[in-house]
Design a protein around this motif. Sequence first.
Motif, short mmCIF file in Angstrom:
data_model
loop_
_atom_site.label_atom_id
_atom_site.label_comp_id
_atom_site.label_asym_id
_atom_site.label_seq_id
_atom_site.Cartn_x
_atom_site.Cartn_y
_atom_site.Cartn_z
N UNK A 73 0.86 -1.19 0.00
CA UNK A 73 0.00 0.00 0.00
C UNK A 73 0.89 1.23 0.00
N UNK A 74 0.64 2.15 -0.93
CA UNK A 74 1.41 3.39 -0.99
C UNK A 74 0.47 4.56 -1.18
N UNK A 75 0.20 5.33 -0.12
CA UNK A 75 -0.69 6.49 -0.28
C UNK A 75 -0.01 7.59 -1.07
N UNK A 76 -0.83 8.39 -1.75
CA UNK A 76 -0.29 9.50 -2.53
C UNK A 76 0.01 10.71 -1.66
N UNK A 77 -0.66 10.79 -0.50
CA UNK A 77 -0.43 11.88 0.44
C UNK A 77 -0.18 11.29 1.82
N UNK A 78 0.01 12.16 2.80
CA UNK A 78 0.27 11.71 4.16
C UNK A 78 -0.85 10.79 4.64
N UNK A 79 -2.09 11.20 4.39
CA UNK A 79 -3.25 10.38 4.73
C UNK A 79 -3.93 9.93 3.45
N UNK A 80 -4.62 8.81 3.52
CA UNK A 80 -5.16 8.25 2.29
C UNK A 80 -6.52 7.64 2.53
N UNK A 81 -7.14 7.21 1.42
CA UNK A 81 -8.50 6.71 1.48
C UNK A 81 -8.66 5.26 1.10
N UNK B 63 -11.19 -1.45 -0.11
CA UNK B 63 -12.05 -0.32 -0.48
C UNK B 63 -11.22 0.89 -0.86
N UNK B 64 -11.85 1.77 -1.61
CA UNK B 64 -11.20 3.00 -2.07
C UNK B 64 -12.19 4.15 -1.86
N UNK B 65 -11.91 4.97 -0.86
CA UNK B 65 -12.78 6.10 -0.55
C UNK B 65 -12.61 7.21 -1.59
N UNK B 66 -13.72 7.85 -1.93
CA UNK B 66 -13.65 8.96 -2.87
C UNK B 66 -12.77 10.07 -2.31
N UNK B 67 -11.91 10.63 -3.16
CA UNK B 67 -11.08 11.76 -2.75
C UNK B 67 -9.81 11.32 -2.04
N UNK B 68 -9.13 12.32 -1.46
CA UNK B 68 -7.86 12.07 -0.77
C UNK B 68 -7.82 12.97 0.47
N UNK B 69 -6.76 12.81 1.22
CA UNK B 69 -6.50 13.72 2.33
C UNK B 69 -7.27 13.40 3.59
N UNK C 72 -9.62 10.11 4.69
CA UNK C 72 -9.00 9.23 5.67
C UNK C 72 -9.88 9.07 6.91
N UNK C 73 -10.58 10.14 7.30
CA UNK C 73 -11.48 10.05 8.45
C UNK C 73 -12.63 9.08 8.16
N UNK C 74 -13.21 9.17 6.96
CA UNK C 74 -14.28 8.24 6.60
C UNK C 74 -13.75 6.81 6.55
N UNK C 75 -12.54 6.66 6.03
CA UNK C 75 -11.94 5.33 5.97
C UNK C 75 -11.73 4.76 7.37
N UNK C 76 -11.28 5.60 8.29
CA UNK C 76 -11.09 5.14 9.67
C UNK C 76 -12.41 4.78 10.32
N UNK C 77 -13.48 5.49 9.97
CA UNK C 77 -14.79 5.14 10.50
C UNK C 77 -15.17 3.73 10.04
N UNK C 78 -14.98 3.45 8.74
CA UNK C 78 -15.28 2.11 8.23
C UNK C 78 -14.41 1.08 8.92
N UNK C 79 -13.14 1.39 9.12
CA UNK C 79 -12.24 0.45 9.80
C UNK C 79 -12.73 0.13 11.21
#
Length: 389
Positions: free
Chosen positions: A176-184, A202-208, A212-219
């Motif tokens: 896994x290699x995010x494009x920014x500090x935080x990723x989706x 999964x791949x969350x819409x957008x970046x940053x 990442x917050x929505x991704x963490x919610x799913x996690x």
Amino acid sequence: MRILIVDDNPTNVIIIREILKKENYRDIVTASSAMEMFEVLGIGEDNSELRPKPSDIDLILLDMMMPEMDGIEACSIVQKYENLKDIPIIMVTAIGDSKKLAEALDAGASDYVTKPINKVELMARIRLALRLKQEKDWHKERDQRIQDELKLAAMVQSAVLSHAIEDPLFQVHAIYKPSFELAGDLYSWFPLGEGRYGVLLLDMMGHGISSSLFTMFIASVLKDTVTTYVDPEKVIQELNRRFNQLHLGKQLVQYYFTAIYLVVDTRMKRIDYVNAGHPPALFFRSDGSVTSFDSVCYPVGLFDKMDIEPQTIHYEGEGHIALYTDGLLEAVQGDQEQQLEFLKEQLRGSHAWNEEAMQALFFDDELNPERDDDKCLVWITLDKGAVTE
């Protein structure tokens, strides 16, 4: 505030120092040449050495005309150093040549005053320069705090990613290699008992930060969801319900995520999956054929309810499944069909996981230095080491 006066004329130094003292600026340092200024700032004689810590000088009043090295050249040297370039430099000059003044500003000077020194003008320019420096320092400190918090958040986000599983009939690894500090992007897998494993990418819409917050919610809800509902259709339905509980429909931006979730039953040699708008997973069988998991439904979060038709694939013998996000496709030139064909060619062959080869093939930044999407590859090996007759 510590002010450095640089002038080869002692009389000018005395005049400026007295003006500053009367205005309650008493932390004053003086230098009679550019070389002395470099020494105060921590620059070595060869203009290459620097102290490891930033200079404590807040402002430099620099005479433009000095022997050996004039103020313009000295200013340009100071600007080469990252820990010194934010110190405001006010040129003090008797020259009225507009070209020289423009040259000084181009060299990095923030302002200038002319001789003979006008007290009101000098103090006005000093106060402005110091105020701007204070604001810049505040922004730099704030930005540094934000960067530190982002790094911590990235560490937390990385910590929720699943570790590799290496069982005889089922192995799973990921890069896994995010494009920014935080990723989706998010990958996760869970043993479900009786030789079954649930795997989700999964791949969350957008970046940053927002993605990442929505991704963490799913996690945070994923383990409970997968272990409770197990079946792909029910898991995706529940994730859709949970995501919609965030009431994101009122936002100007419509947030959603694509996902592929599959349950591998190593005893029944069966794979059940749901593809919610995600790039198709690729199943490389032992006979050399490739099966795409390309039966899709809507992404998660677009609608309150989802119509889902789970799919089932049976297999025999060894094989491997590649799950990936669209950032991996974007590393390949051409349209989507050409990209998929490239992936098939590169990912076929040995069923065993080869991280070094995958790293060099898809995650080398030199391939696409301007990438703007996260890249993730999940590799599932089935029946490794199984005895065949």
